[in-house]
Design an enzyme around this catalytic site. Structure first.
Site, PDB file in Angstrom:
ATOM      1  N   ASN A 202      30.527  48.580  39.318  1.00 38.16           N
ATOM      2  CA  ASN A 202      30.690  49.099  40.673  1.00 38.16           C
ATOM      3  C   ASN A 202      31.847  50.085  40.800  1.00 38.16           C
ATOM      4  O   ASN A 202      32.010  50.710  41.835  1.00 38.16           O
ATOM      5  CB  ASN A 202      30.913  47.928  41.614  1.00 38.16           C
ATOM      6  CG  ASN A 202      31.945  46.958  41.059  1.00 38.16           C
ATOM      7  OD1 ASN A 202      32.144  46.858  39.850  1.00 38.16           O
ATOM      8  ND2 ASN A 202      32.619  46.265  41.920  1.00 38.16           N
ATOM      9  N   THR A 374      27.046  54.440  48.401  1.00 32.02           N
ATOM     10  CA  THR A 374      26.402  54.408  47.085  1.00 32.02           C
ATOM     11  C   THR A 374      26.449  55.822  46.513  1.00 32.02           C
ATOM     12  O   THR A 374      26.699  56.786  47.238  1.00 32.02           O
ATOM     13  CB  THR A 374      24.909  53.989  47.139  1.00 32.02           C
ATOM     14  OG1 THR A 374      24.128  55.107  47.593  1.00 32.02           O
ATOM     15  CG2 THR A 374      24.671  52.793  48.027  1.00 32.02           C
ATOM     16  N   HIS A 396      34.215  46.983  53.823  1.00 31.17           N
ATOM     17  CA  HIS A 396      34.834  47.690  52.691  1.00 31.17           C
ATOM     18  C   HIS A 396      33.822  48.488  51.870  1.00 31.17           C
ATOM     19  O   HIS A 396      34.188  49.149  50.913  1.00 31.17           O
ATOM     20  CB  HIS A 396      35.546  46.698  51.787  1.00 31.17           C
ATOM     21  CG  HIS A 396      34.669  46.090  50.723  1.00 31.17           C
ATOM     22  ND1 HIS A 396      33.519  45.389  51.006  1.00 31.17           N
ATOM     23  CD2 HIS A 396      34.770  46.098  49.375  1.00 31.17           C
ATOM     24  CE1 HIS A 396      32.963  44.998  49.869  1.00 31.17           C
ATOM     25  NE2 HIS A 396      33.692  45.401  48.867  1.00 31.17           N
ATOM     26  N   GLY A 397      32.534  48.406  52.222  1.00 33.32           N
ATOM     27  CA  GLY A 397      31.525  49.121  51.445  1.00 33.32           C
ATOM     28  C   GLY A 397      30.176  48.876  52.090  1.00 33.32           C
ATOM     29  O   GLY A 397      30.100  48.416  53.241  1.00 33.32           O
TER      30      GLY A 397
END
Ligand code: 5GP
Ligand code: MN
Ligand code: MN
Length: 473
Positions: A202, A374, A396-397
């Protein structure tokens, strides 16, 4: 046991009523769509609510997914003076994992075809993958300890950056409470050979373009404008953080019963903040946090060299902040200020405008929040808002939706690279398998996560960034 029942309080805010050993309710910021298949992680939200000393609520952000003990996308704070605990599982294995955003002094048009040379240069210059290797090999014990104590500040002192970088780093680039003696030998060894490396999976380094600006005043203060080239770096503390988590979970496991603490099934260990084990962990964690910051600082320096040589472009730091950390902070609880140990695991800090810990030039805008999405869709820059919630925290994502295994079954690395290149996104992978595990479909819709975070009153959107090229571990 049955999964916890969610009661909708209002749009983007759900509540899990305390039951059994829960000391506080669970509060989940999300939409029903984002919570599809979230039973296991919601059970973790309820589990965290049983921690000794926990105050207000066990929180979950819209990007919540299953993690080791605590969910990823979880926030929990314990009252230090009331026997409140610290839990390494509430920080995670990749201590101080975080994001750094750099802004170039050019836009997509002026960078032109030099983008290709930049990507090739980054491909060569950025150490990555699961093993050892880094842009800088510290020369001995003394230097290793200065990294653990000095973080980005030490890296800048050694010439890997500029003074101004430190103004735009959380904690000015280093925290003072690092206890180097609490970092075991095995952890040091693992960390030493990896200073200035991305890691795998990641973690990434991405060249992006600012696609939309939603808040011009904040974007200007942060130093970004429409069309501008940016670089986003996501990495953490490599083997060092992993080893510290492992070591201290083991120590706490043994000590826990002495403090009369029992935790439900598969909850990781914890001890009071004010205990030898709690203090040892927090001291080691602070040292690892400094290492994580130095790591991102060194990668920035390597990136700046590539941009300078390949395109004559300069990069300035927008911000650097961790999303896996426990911090001692003062917040109001039931109308009174309390000293809390705030765990943010896969959650970004989002201080409101006016907060005293913000850099002077960002005081009026609120804290910059950096949200990777992404490599095929988008990433976001957000900002803290007045009030806020969850102890000034937000997503956070995008958050994982598929396991790595599942993701790798949907597409091969080569297919994915071809697809991304067709969309004008340059891909410089280290491993085909690793790349396929990170396919954009493996993640939730980052736009929906950001909309839920904003809708829940946790932050506001400043800008949307789209990928032009990605360097993957
Ligand atoms: P985590 O810290 O939980 O490992 O990851 C944070 C977030 O990074 C993920 O939830 C995902 O949205 C995002 N992410 C992972 N890989 C990439 C990538 O290659 N590019 C971008 N822009 N975001 C990514
Ligand atoms: Mn990480
Ligand atoms: Mn991370």
């Amino acid at each position: 046991t049955a999964p916890p029942h969610l009661v909708e309080v209002r749009r983007y805010r759900y509540r899990i009523e305390p039951r059994g050993a829960m000391r506080v309710p669970g509060v989940v910021f999300a939409s029903r769509e984002l919570l599809a298949d979230a039973e296991q992680s919601l059970a973790q939200v309820a589990g965290v609510a049983t921690l000794p000393g926990i105050v207000t609520a066990s929180y979950a952000m819209p990007d919540i997914h299953w993690g080791y003990g605590f969910p990823i996308g979880g926030v929990a704070a314990s009252d230090v003076a009331d026997g409140g605990v610290v839990s390494p599982g509430g920080v995670g294995f990749d201590i101080s994992c975080g994001v750094r955003l750099l802004a170039a002094d050019c836009d997509r048009r002026t960078l032109g075809p030099a983008l290709r040379q930049v990507m090739d240069g980054l491909d060569r210059a950025i150490p990555r993958g699961a093993g050892p290797g880094g842009v800088w090999r510290p020369s001995g014990t003394g230097e290793r300890e200065r990294i653990l104590r000095g973080g980005s500040r030490y890296a800048v002192q050694r010439g890997f950056g500029e003074e101004r970088d430190l103004v735009r780093c959380e904690d000015g680039g280093a925290v003072a409470d690092a206890e180097v003696t609490e970092v075991g030998e095995r952890a040091r060894e693992r960390g030493l050979g990896q200073v200035g490396s991305l890691g795998s999976a990641n973690h990434f380094l991405e060249v992006q373009q600012v696609d939309e600006v939603h808040d011009t005043a904040a974007a200007t203060a942060f130093g970004i404008a429409p069309g501008q080239i940016c670089v986003m770096i996501h990495c953490g503390s490599r083997g060092l953080g992993h080893q510290i988590c492992t070591d201290h979970v083991r120590l706490m496991d043994r000590a826990m019963t002495r403090y009369g603490i029992t935790v439900p099934d598969r909850q990781p260990a914890c001890t009071p903040v004010e205990s030898p084990e709690g203090e040892a962990y927090l001291g080691a964690m602070a040292a690892v946090a400094n290492y994580g910051r130095a790591n991102r600082q060194l990668l920035s320096d390597a990136t700046r060299r590539v941009f300078r040589q390949a395109a004559g472009v300069r990069l300035s730091l927008v911000y650097d902040v961790s999303h896996n950390l426990a911090k001692l902070e003062t917040h109001e609880v039931d109308g009174a200020p309390r000293r809390l140990c705030v765990h943010r695991k896969g959650a970004a800090r989002a201080f409101p405008p006016g907060h005293p810990d913000l850099p002077d030039d960002l005081r009026s805008t609120g804290e910059p929040v950096l949200i990777p999405g992404t490599m095929g869709t988008a990433s976001y820059v957000l900002a803290g808002v007045p009030g806020g919630d969850a102890f000034h925290s937000t997503c956070h994502g995008a958050g994982r939706r598929m396991s790595r295994h599942e993701a790798a079954r949907t597409v091969t690395g080569r297919e994915l690279r071809a697809r991304l290149e067709q969309h004008g996104i340059a891909v410089r992978p280290r491993s085909w398998r690793g790349l396929s595990e990170e396919t954009p479909e493996a993640y939730k819709d980052v736009a929906a996560v950001v909309a839920a975070s904003e809708g829940a009153g946790l932050c506001r959107t400043v800008a949307r960034l789209v990928p032009l090229g990605v360097v993957k571990g």
